[in-house]
Each structure stands twice: as C-alpha cells, then as structure tokens.
Design a protein around this motif. Structure first.
Motif, PDB file in Angstrom:
ATOM      1  N   SER A  13      -6.315  86.843 157.397  1.00  0.00           N
ATOM      2  CA  SER A  13      -5.176  87.601 156.861  1.00  0.00           C
ATOM      3  C   SER A  13      -5.617  88.359 155.609  1.00  0.00           C
ATOM      4  O   SER A  13      -6.582  87.969 154.933  1.00  0.00           O
ATOM      5  CB  SER A  13      -4.011  86.662 156.524  1.00  0.00           C
ATOM      6  OG  SER A  13      -4.398  85.737 155.528  1.00  0.00           O
ATOM      7  N   THR A  14      -4.904  89.419 155.321  1.00  0.00           N
ATOM      8  CA  THR A  14      -5.287  90.241 154.178  1.00  0.00           C
ATOM      9  C   THR A  14      -4.562  89.792 152.916  1.00  0.00           C
ATOM     10  O   THR A  14      -3.465  89.221 152.968  1.00  0.00           O
ATOM     11  CB  THR A  14      -4.966  91.729 154.431  1.00  0.00           C
ATOM     12  OG1 THR A  14      -3.557  91.881 154.671  1.00  0.00           O
ATOM     13  CG2 THR A  14      -5.747  92.249 155.612  1.00  0.00           C
ATOM     14  N   LEU A  15      -5.197  90.048 151.782  1.00  0.00           N
ATOM     15  CA  LEU A  15      -4.607  89.794 150.475  1.00  0.00           C
ATOM     16  C   LEU A  15      -4.263  91.137 149.867  1.00  0.00           C
ATOM     17  O   LEU A  15      -5.153  91.948 149.582  1.00  0.00           O
ATOM     18  CB  LEU A  15      -5.586  89.023 149.580  1.00  0.00           C
ATOM     19  CG  LEU A  15      -6.065  87.678 150.147  1.00  0.00           C
ATOM     20  CD1 LEU A  15      -7.105  87.047 149.225  1.00  0.00           C
ATOM     21  CD2 LEU A  15      -4.897  86.726 150.361  1.00  0.00           C
ATOM     22  N   ASP A  16      -2.967  91.387 149.703  1.00  0.00           N
ATOM     23  CA  ASP A  16      -2.489  92.724 149.372  1.00  0.00           C
ATOM     24  C   ASP A  16      -1.879  92.772 147.972  1.00  0.00           C
ATOM     25  O   ASP A  16      -1.135  91.864 147.570  1.00  0.00           O
ATOM     26  CB  ASP A  16      -1.436  93.182 150.384  1.00  0.00           C
ATOM     27  CG  ASP A  16      -1.934  93.101 151.819  1.00  0.00           C
ATOM     28  OD1 ASP A  16      -3.165  93.111 152.008  1.00  0.00           O
ATOM     29  OD2 ASP A  16      -1.097  93.016 152.738  1.00  0.00           O
ATOM     30  N   LEU A 315      -0.902  89.205 132.365  1.00  0.00           N
ATOM     31  CA  LEU A 315      -1.704  89.785 133.443  1.00  0.00           C
ATOM     32  C   LEU A 315      -1.376  89.065 134.747  1.00  0.00           C
ATOM     33  O   LEU A 315      -1.921  88.001 135.047  1.00  0.00           O
ATOM     34  CB  LEU A 315      -3.199  89.678 133.100  1.00  0.00           C
ATOM     35  CG  LEU A 315      -3.592  90.168 131.693  1.00  0.00           C
ATOM     36  CD1 LEU A 315      -5.096  90.043 131.487  1.00  0.00           C
ATOM     37  CD2 LEU A 315      -3.125  91.596 131.456  1.00  0.00           C
ATOM     38  N   GLY A 316      -0.488  89.657 135.535  1.00  0.00           N
ATOM     39  CA  GLY A 316       0.044  88.972 136.707  1.00  0.00           C
ATOM     40  C   GLY A 316      -0.836  89.019 137.929  1.00  0.00           C
ATOM     41  O   GLY A 316      -0.776  88.123 138.778  1.00  0.00           O
ATOM     42  N   ASN A 317      -1.666  90.042 138.068  1.00  0.00           N
ATOM     43  CA  ASN A 317      -2.513  90.203 139.252  1.00  0.00           C
ATOM     44  C   ASN A 317      -3.940  89.803 138.889  1.00  0.00           C
ATOM     45  O   ASN A 317      -4.558  90.418 138.027  1.00  0.00           O
ATOM     46  CB  ASN A 317      -2.462  91.642 139.749  1.00  0.00           C
ATOM     47  CG  ASN A 317      -1.054  92.068 140.148  1.00  0.00           C
ATOM     48  OD1 ASN A 317      -0.455  91.485 141.052  1.00  0.00           O
ATOM     49  ND2 ASN A 317      -0.510  93.067 139.468  1.00  0.00           N
ATOM     50  N   ARG A 318      -4.451  88.783 139.577  1.00  0.00           N
ATOM     51  CA  ARG A 318      -5.741  88.196 139.185  1.00  0.00           C
ATOM     52  C   ARG A 318      -6.758  88.255 140.324  1.00  0.00           C
ATOM     53  O   ARG A 318      -6.451  87.897 141.470  1.00  0.00           O
ATOM     54  CB  ARG A 318      -5.563  86.723 138.781  1.00  0.00           C
ATOM     55  CG  ARG A 318      -4.515  86.465 137.703  1.00  0.00           C
ATOM     56  CD  ARG A 318      -5.031  86.841 136.342  1.00  0.00           C
ATOM     57  NE  ARG A 318      -4.061  86.557 135.300  1.00  0.00           N
ATOM     58  CZ  ARG A 318      -3.983  85.418 134.629  1.00  0.00           C
ATOM     59  NH1 ARG A 318      -4.832  84.442 134.903  1.00  0.00           N
ATOM     60  NH2 ARG A 318      -3.079  85.260 133.684  1.00  0.00           N
ATOM     61  N   ILE A 319      -7.969  88.678 139.969  1.00  0.00           N
ATOM     62  CA  ILE A 319      -9.117  88.581 140.876  1.00  0.00           C
ATOM     63  C   ILE A 319     -10.233  87.920 140.073  1.00  0.00           C
ATOM     64  O   ILE A 319     -10.755  88.501 139.126  1.00  0.00           O
ATOM     65  CB  ILE A 319      -9.567  89.961 141.392  1.00  0.00           C
ATOM     66  CG1 ILE A 319      -8.433  90.640 142.162  1.00  0.00           C
ATOM     67  CG2 ILE A 319     -10.803  89.824 142.272  1.00  0.00           C
ATOM     68  CD1 ILE A 319      -8.770  92.052 142.620  1.00  0.00           C
ATOM     69  N   THR A 340      -4.999  79.148 135.143  1.00  0.00           N
ATOM     70  CA  THR A 340      -4.158  80.352 135.114  1.00  0.00           C
ATOM     71  C   THR A 340      -3.618  80.714 136.495  1.00  0.00           C
ATOM     72  O   THR A 340      -2.763  81.594 136.601  1.00  0.00           O
ATOM     73  CB  THR A 340      -4.945  81.552 134.558  1.00  0.00           C
ATOM     74  OG1 THR A 340      -6.056  81.837 135.420  1.00  0.00           O
ATOM     75  CG2 THR A 340      -5.446  81.285 133.146  1.00  0.00           C
ATOM     76  N   PHE A 341      -4.118  80.082 137.554  1.00  0.00           N
ATOM     77  CA  PHE A 341      -3.671  80.393 138.911  1.00  0.00           C
ATOM     78  C   PHE A 341      -2.553  79.452 139.350  1.00  0.00           C
ATOM     79  O   PHE A 341      -2.486  78.299 138.927  1.00  0.00           O
ATOM     80  CB  PHE A 341      -4.828  80.276 139.903  1.00  0.00           C
ATOM     81  CG  PHE A 341      -5.842  81.382 139.797  1.00  0.00           C
ATOM     82  CD1 PHE A 341      -5.595  82.611 140.364  1.00  0.00           C
ATOM     83  CD2 PHE A 341      -7.044  81.187 139.124  1.00  0.00           C
ATOM     84  CE1 PHE A 341      -6.521  83.632 140.278  1.00  0.00           C
ATOM     85  CE2 PHE A 341      -7.981  82.194 139.033  1.00  0.00           C
ATOM     86  CZ  PHE A 341      -7.717  83.432 139.605  1.00  0.00           C
ATOM     87  N   ARG A 342      -1.688  79.991 140.195  1.00  0.00           N
ATOM     88  CA  ARG A 342      -0.706  79.140 140.850  1.00  0.00           C
ATOM     89  C   ARG A 342      -1.457  78.290 141.869  1.00  0.00           C
ATOM     90  O   ARG A 342      -2.180  78.819 142.727  1.00  0.00           O
ATOM     91  CB  ARG A 342       0.362  79.980 141.528  1.00  0.00           C
ATOM     92  CG  ARG A 342       1.451  79.151 142.212  1.00  0.00           C
ATOM     93  CD  ARG A 342       2.497  80.051 142.862  1.00  0.00           C
ATOM     94  NE  ARG A 342       3.429  79.261 143.660  1.00  0.00           N
ATOM     95  CZ  ARG A 342       4.380  79.793 144.418  1.00  0.00           C
ATOM     96  NH1 ARG A 342       4.507  81.122 144.483  1.00  0.00           N
ATOM     97  NH2 ARG A 342       5.187  79.020 145.114  1.00  0.00           N
ATOM     98  N   HIS A 373       1.470  84.665 143.804  1.00  0.00           N
ATOM     99  CA  HIS A 373       1.174  83.969 145.057  1.00  0.00           C
ATOM    100  C   HIS A 373       0.251  82.789 144.777  1.00  0.00           C
ATOM    101  O   HIS A 373      -0.549  82.825 143.828  1.00  0.00           O
ATOM    102  CB  HIS A 373       0.470  84.910 146.033  1.00  0.00           C
ATOM    103  CG  HIS A 373       1.407  85.761 146.828  1.00  0.00           C
ATOM    104  ND1 HIS A 373       2.244  85.252 147.796  1.00  0.00           N
ATOM    105  CD2 HIS A 373       1.621  87.095 146.814  1.00  0.00           C
ATOM    106  CE1 HIS A 373       2.946  86.235 148.346  1.00  0.00           C
ATOM    107  NE2 HIS A 373       2.594  87.366 147.761  1.00  0.00           N
ATOM    108  N   PRO A 374       0.313  81.728 145.577  1.00  0.00           N
ATOM    109  CA  PRO A 374      -0.695  80.670 145.469  1.00  0.00           C
ATOM    110  C   PRO A 374      -2.087  81.275 145.652  1.00  0.00           C
ATOM    111  O   PRO A 374      -2.283  82.185 146.452  1.00  0.00           O
ATOM    112  CB  PRO A 374      -0.340  79.706 146.614  1.00  0.00           C
ATOM    113  CG  PRO A 374       1.116  79.949 146.863  1.00  0.00           C
ATOM    114  CD  PRO A 374       1.331  81.408 146.595  1.00  0.00           C
TER     115      PRO A 374
END
Length: 497
Positions: A13-16, A315-319, A340-342, A373-374
C-alpha cells in the motif's frame, strides 16, 4: 487532480501526503547517506506536479538534476523493480536556479534595511550591546530618510553615527566607538566571505518564488548553496529572511486545498546553532503562524534533536531515515525520534530506526482531521528527474531561458546613505576652499599654475591635493577617506571602487 502525493510504499500500500495537510509542516531526518536527498527530490517533483511552487537549497549540487529528465540510473531502476513498477514516466521539472554569488543562478539580493538589525546581527555574530548600537544606527538612518541598501551605506552610516555620537546620545542612546569598531570588523569579515553579494538592488521579489508554468506545474526554485553553505550564519540567515518576508507579505488565507508554496530548509541545525532567544522566538512565531498563509515548511536535518522542541512539536508530517546509535548522544537521538511518532503495535520504532536500509524510512503523515497516522516503514519511490547534478552547460541553458534572466543580473546603485553623506562632505570641502580663496588664496595654485605659491616660495598645490587636505581636516576618520577616494576617482576619471 489528486489531493494526495504518493511518497512511499509499505507492504503493497502507498503512504500518501494529503495536500490539505501539507501546510502543517514536516521533518525529513536521517544520517548521511540514508536517502534524504532522494526523498527531497521526490517530494519536490510531486509538489510541482500538483501545481505547488517549491523553494529548496541545494547543499551538494545534487538537487539541480530536478531540471533534467531522469533515466539510465541502475539504482533507480532497481528501486522501481523492487516496488513492482513496470514503467517509470521519466520527466524533467520547471526549475529556476538562484545563487547569491550570481554564478550558478540568478542573483538573490536583500537590502540592508530589509534584512534589519536583528538578522544582520546574527550574521555578524554581535553581542547584545553591539546589536543595540546597530539597531540605533538603523533607527537614525530611518529618521533621516537615508536608505541603507548595501554594505557601503551601512559603513557610511556607522561612521556618521560614531562621529556624531554626542548629538545622537539623547535620542538613540550611547553609540560607543568600541561597538562601532566591532560592527565594522564584522562587516570586513562578511565581505571577506563574499557577503557583499547578498546586499543591494534589485532586491529579490518574493512573488517570483510563487510561479507556475504554462502547464500549471509549480516552479521549483533551487538556491545553489554549495559555496554559501561554507558560511553557515549567512546561509541560515538568508533562508530565515526569506521565511520572515513571506510571513510579513503574504495575506491570511486559512486552510486551502493545497499550499501556495512549500519551503524546504536543508541543514536546519544551522538555523538554531547559537541563536539568541529573541531570534528563536521569532522563528517559532513564523513557523506557528505561516501555515495560515498557506506556506508549508519542511526542515531537513540529520538529527531530530537539532530542532528545538517547541518547533519540532509543530511538524506534523514526518519522514525518518536511518540513524546510527554509536554514541550516547546518538542513542538519545534515536529514542527521541522514536517518541515523536504515533506508535504502531507491529513496529518497534526505536529498533527499526537503526536498521533501516538506504531509501527506507519511518513515515507518518497527517490524516484528514490533522491527526498523525500510526508510523509505517516505507520505501521511498524513485524520482522521475535526473538523480545527480546538471552539467554547467545544462544549467546555463536553463538560466538563460528563464523569464528572470537579465533583470537580477543588472545591479542598481541609486542614491542612499553613502551618496548623501558623500555629498555633505563634498559641500563642506567646497566651503572651506572658498573660505581660503576669500582670504587671499590664489586659485591658480589649485590649478597647478603660478600664483601665491611662487611668490611665497611654496611648492605649487593642485586642486586634487587641496580638496583632499581640506576635506580630510573637515571630516577625518575612515568615512572621510572613503569618500575622498570617490571624489578623487571622479576627478581623475577612475572608477569608484
């Protein structure tokens, strides 16, 4: 058009990344060589395809390849096969190259007045007292209506303030010679590092960052920072100035269906290193409020601990690419990043961070309601543009075909503080010469002819020497000497430095 960017794949599945949440800012972190640059490239071209302009600094030169069609790279082909992609639609992107030094892109300039005393103090590494003096000098220039456009304007104003310190003390406070000297030395160091290229006109127009091409694709603005990065304070302050100006000039728009601009801040730790509290407060304010102006900021750093907690929390979007846990500080960074991650019950995040392969990352984006997202382990999709730098010929072709070519390349030097103070000195010098003439001075001496000098036995004194000595007596100091060089240069037909 889709409302999401496909960034990575996890277990089929993709991570969008949802576009309405893209202005909630983000973090791309990981050790050197773990794939951050490729992730930046993929994000930039995906934003561009969605019609969103992008600004990013190119530290190593690799991101310049966004302007060329990809293909022919073994690693890219291998990743595509690993993800089950039968074909990749290789494509280039609309790019504009910028360069403070004007060598690898269009020049990017600020005026001294627009940069302001707080950010300039950061570049010059001034203490609180020296920053206060610089602020007073800026205020005095504003009250006089004298523009501070480039470094020679600021130098002239500093000399004026130093020589008139007793007159200015009541309104602006003490302007000590020691503080002025420290600021002047800082300016000399800045010039030595090439900082004078940053200041002047035409000043950068921030609307030029927010362009789309004829096909509706967002233009990717790439700042060449290979040389600039060697002066960390100048690099960090320039990017902070850009952010601050965007914040000051853009209107409030609330939450849109996609950002108006996405701003990537590479080597983000340079922004916070040794920054005074007043500057950190300014950065926090900009990060917190600029999202309501439809600008997304993405910090890029090796270590999440490089980002202050108050900013990291926004910073809500994490990579998160791999981190190495060789030292106690590294182990602390791994633990902090994991927290910092769910959480995901199927993933031991703290362990996974140290075991990620190149191009793999822990990914957590915000959902439709702004909740993270988790965390998932994903493999970043390959870029469609070239993986690697452009050649000098390819770069110059793109620069010359740009709609900005020729505008920023031509410098403007209009009347400002330096010219006004220079004119004052010239007038004062002329009055002294006239006064000497009224007391029997023979004007033929000034022209190098025979006059009183011959009768008195003195050596003939020409106009150049007379003006120089008279003005030097009147003014003294470094600004007098600088202005005299300008006067003499114009008389002798030489170019002013």
């Amino acid at each position: 058009m889709s409302d999401r960017l496909i960034i990575a794949q996890s277990k089929g599945s993709t991570l969008d990344l949802l576009l309405p949440m893209a202005n909630r800012h983000g973090l791309i972190a990981g050790a050197t060589g773990t794939g951050k640059t490729v992730t930046l490239q993929v994000l930039a071209e995906q934003f561009s395809q969605a019609g969103i302009p992008v600004f990013m600094a190119d530290i190593k030169g690799d991101l310049s390849g966004l302007g060329q069609i990809g293909g022919g790279n073994i690693k890219v082909a291998a990743r595509a096969k690993e993800l089950g992609l039968t074909t990749i639609e290789y494509a280039d992107n609309p790019v504009v190259y910028w360069d403070v030094f004007g060598q690898k892109g269009h020049p990017m300039r600020a005026t001294v007045s627009d940069m302001g005393p707080l950010l300039l103090s950061r570049i010059l590494n001034l203490n609180d007292t020296q920053t206060g003096v610089l602020t007073a000098v800026f205020k005095a220039a504003d009250d006089q209506g004298w523009l501070l456009l480039d470094l020679k304007d600021l130098r002239a104003m500093l000399q004026y303030a130093s020589q008139n310190a007793q007159k200015l003390i009541v309104e602006y406070g003490n302007i000590s010679a020691a503080s002025v000297g420290a600021i002047q030395r800082g300016l000399l160091q800045l010039e030595h590092e090439g900082g004078e290229h940053l200041f002047g006109e035409p000043m950068f127009n921030f609307a030029d960052l927010m362009q789309t091409n004829e096909n509706g694709r967002g233009v990717i603005n790439i700042l060449s920072a290979e040389t600039l990065h060697n002066t960390p304070r100048l690099y960090a302050t320039l990017l902070l100035w850009l952010l601050s100006e965007l914040y000051e000039n853009l209107a409030e728009v609330g939450d849109l269906d996609k950002p108006k601009l996405v701003f990537f801040f590479d080597e983000a730790h340079l922004l916070f290193n040794d920054a005074p509290k007043v500057l950190l407060d300014k950065i926090e304010q900009v990060v917190r409020l600029i999202r309501s102006k439809a600008v997304g900021i993405y910090f890029v750093s090796q270590n999440p601990l490089d980002i202050p907690d108050k900013i990291l929390g926004q910073l809500g979007n994490r990579i998160q690419h791999a981190l190495r846990a060789f030292t106690p500080r590294d182990q602390k960074a791994v633990k902090a990043a994991a927290q910092t991650f769910r959480s995901n019950p199927n993933i031991n995040v703290e362990t996974a961070i140290t075991e990620l392969g190149v191009g793999e990352a822990l990914v957590s984006f915000l959902d439709e309601k702004g909740r993270p997202h988790p965390v998932e382990i994903g493999k970043i999709f390959p870029p469609m543009s070239r993986l690697g730098p452009v050649t000098d010929q390819e770069r110059q072709k793109i620069i010359r075909n740009s709609g900005f070519y020729g505008y920023y390349e031509e410098t403007i030097d209009r009347e400002s503080a330096y010219e006004i103070l220079k004119e004052q000195v010239e007038r004062k010098a002329g009055k002294e010469i006239q006064s000497e003439g009224d007391h029997g001075f023979d004007w033929r001496d000034m022209l190098g002819g025979e006059g009183n000098s011959k009768r008195s036995g003195r050596q003939p004194q020409g106009i150049i020497e007379t003006v120089a000595k008279s003005a030097a007596r009147t003014v003294g100091g470094e600004i007098g000497r600088q202005i005299l060089r300008g006067i003499l240069g114009s008389i002798l037909g030489k170019n002013r430095r």
